[in-house]
Design an enzyme around this catalytic site. Structure first.
Site, PDB file in Angstrom:
ATOM      1  N   HIS A  19       0.873  -1.137  -0.042  1.00  0.00           N
ATOM      2  CA  HIS A  19       0.092  -0.007   0.032  1.00  0.00           C
ATOM      3  C   HIS A  19       0.955   1.059  -0.058  1.00  0.00           C
ATOM      4  O   HIS A  19       0.480   2.178  -0.695  1.00  0.00           O
ATOM      5  CB  HIS A  19      -0.938   0.117   1.218  1.00  0.00           C
ATOM      6  CG  HIS A  19      -1.935  -1.102   1.260  1.00  0.00           C
ATOM      7  ND1 HIS A  19      -1.929  -1.798   2.493  1.00  0.00           N
ATOM      8  CD2 HIS A  19      -2.926  -1.374   0.352  1.00  0.00           C
ATOM      9  CE1 HIS A  19      -3.126  -2.531   2.318  1.00  0.00           C
ATOM     10  NE2 HIS A  19      -3.670  -2.358   0.880  1.00  0.00           N
ATOM     11  N   LYS A  43     -16.242  -7.269   3.582  1.00  0.00           N
ATOM     12  CA  LYS A  43     -15.406  -8.272   3.617  1.00  0.00           C
ATOM     13  C   LYS A  43     -15.098  -8.558   5.453  1.00  0.00           C
ATOM     14  O   LYS A  43     -15.399  -7.361   6.281  1.00  0.00           O
ATOM     15  CB  LYS A  43     -13.973  -7.759   3.367  1.00  0.00           C
ATOM     16  CG  LYS A  43     -13.889  -8.030   1.962  1.00  0.00           C
ATOM     17  CD  LYS A  43     -12.497  -8.375   1.534  1.00  0.00           C
ATOM     18  CE  LYS A  43     -11.697  -6.904   1.169  1.00  0.00           C
ATOM     19  NZ  LYS A  43     -10.427  -7.029   0.811  1.00  0.00           N
ATOM     20  N   ARG A  94      -2.026  -6.254  -8.748  1.00  0.00           N
ATOM     21  CA  ARG A  94      -0.771  -7.205  -8.747  1.00  0.00           C
ATOM     22  C   ARG A  94      -0.948  -8.336  -9.747  1.00  0.00           C
ATOM     23  O   ARG A  94       0.040  -8.831 -10.063  1.00  0.00           O
ATOM     24  CB  ARG A  94      -1.025  -7.664  -7.209  1.00  0.00           C
ATOM     25  CG  ARG A  94      -0.505  -6.663  -6.152  1.00  0.00           C
ATOM     26  CD  ARG A  94      -1.042  -7.211  -4.736  1.00  0.00           C
ATOM     27  NE  ARG A  94      -2.640  -7.073  -4.654  1.00  0.00           N
ATOM     28  CZ  ARG A  94      -3.350  -7.167  -3.781  1.00  0.00           C
ATOM     29  NH1 ARG A  94      -2.651  -7.488  -2.632  1.00  0.00           N
ATOM     30  NH2 ARG A  94      -4.466  -7.018  -3.815  1.00  0.00           N
ATOM     31  N   SER A 132      -2.755  -7.669   2.301  1.00  0.00           N
ATOM     32  CA  SER A 132      -2.994  -7.986   3.913  1.00  0.00           C
ATOM     33  C   SER A 132      -3.530  -9.248   4.219  1.00  0.00           C
ATOM     34  O   SER A 132      -3.272  -9.762   5.294  1.00  0.00           O
ATOM     35  CB  SER A 132      -4.266  -6.997   3.895  1.00  0.00           C
ATOM     36  OG  SER A 132      -3.911  -5.577   3.561  1.00  0.00           O
TER      37      SER A 132
END
Ligand code: ADP
Length: 163
Positions: A19, A43, A94, A132
């Site tokens: 991040h 989430k 990513r 994460s």
């Protein structure tokens, strides 16, 4: 000079070096960057909103970038963007899976507000494996692979009662 305000939204549960890499790179593209945590999120989150804001704020302070700030927002991202006068949303990519998901999100946001553009930044070579969720899994086994700062690692170990 055109004033460009960018929002980098996310869950930041918790903030990682991946991040922070996106934050630093975005700060070179916009006059100001708001790193924004949405209050409503579907989430399963490990850290509370307050904890995530506190960790993110301290990590951003460590970057010593005066043009970057942290905020929490409620409701739709496009509404928040309009309220603060942002014209750019930034997301990091990513993998192809990231791209597929983000492409849909950006199209939805564009339909909601055509004046708002999403910019994708490819993950840097040395941070592209960081997520994460991977960090949360690793910490359960006492490892972080250097994916987060020492302060965030401590917060994770404490939260998961590891070590
Ligand atoms: P969200 O739940 O909104 O995806 P995240 O905190 O998981 O929130 O991610 C926020 C943004 O940061 C997303 O665009 C994600 O793709 C990006 N991101 C996360 N980790 C990395 C990384 N290692 N490199 C580049 N971008 C990343």
């Amino acid at each position: 000079m055109i004033q460009r305000l960018a929002i980098y939204p996310g869950s930041f549960d918790p903030v990682t070096k991946g991040h922070l890499d996106i934050v630093v790179r975005t700060s070179k593209l916009a006059n100001h960057v708001i790193v924004a945590i949405g209050k409503a999120h579907d989430k399963r989150l490990l850290f509370s909103l307050e904890e995530r804001v506190a960790l993110l704020t301290s990590e951003i302070e460590g970057l010593k970038l005066p043009s970057v700030s942290v905020a929490a927002y409620d409701g739709l991202l496009v509404d928040y963007a309009r309220t603060v006068g942002a014209s750019i949303l930034v997301r990091g990519l990513r993998t192809i899976a990231d791209f597929e998901r983000e492409k849909t999100m950006s199209a939805l946001n564009h339909a909601l507000d055509p004046t708002l553009e999403t910019i994708f930044l490819p993950a840097s070579e040395d941070t592209r494996l960081i997520s994460s969720s991977a960090v949360k899994e690793l910490v359960r086994y006492g490892k972080t692979l250097g994916f987060v700062s020492d302060a965030v690692a401590q917060a994770l170990f404490k939260k998961l009662e590891v070590g």
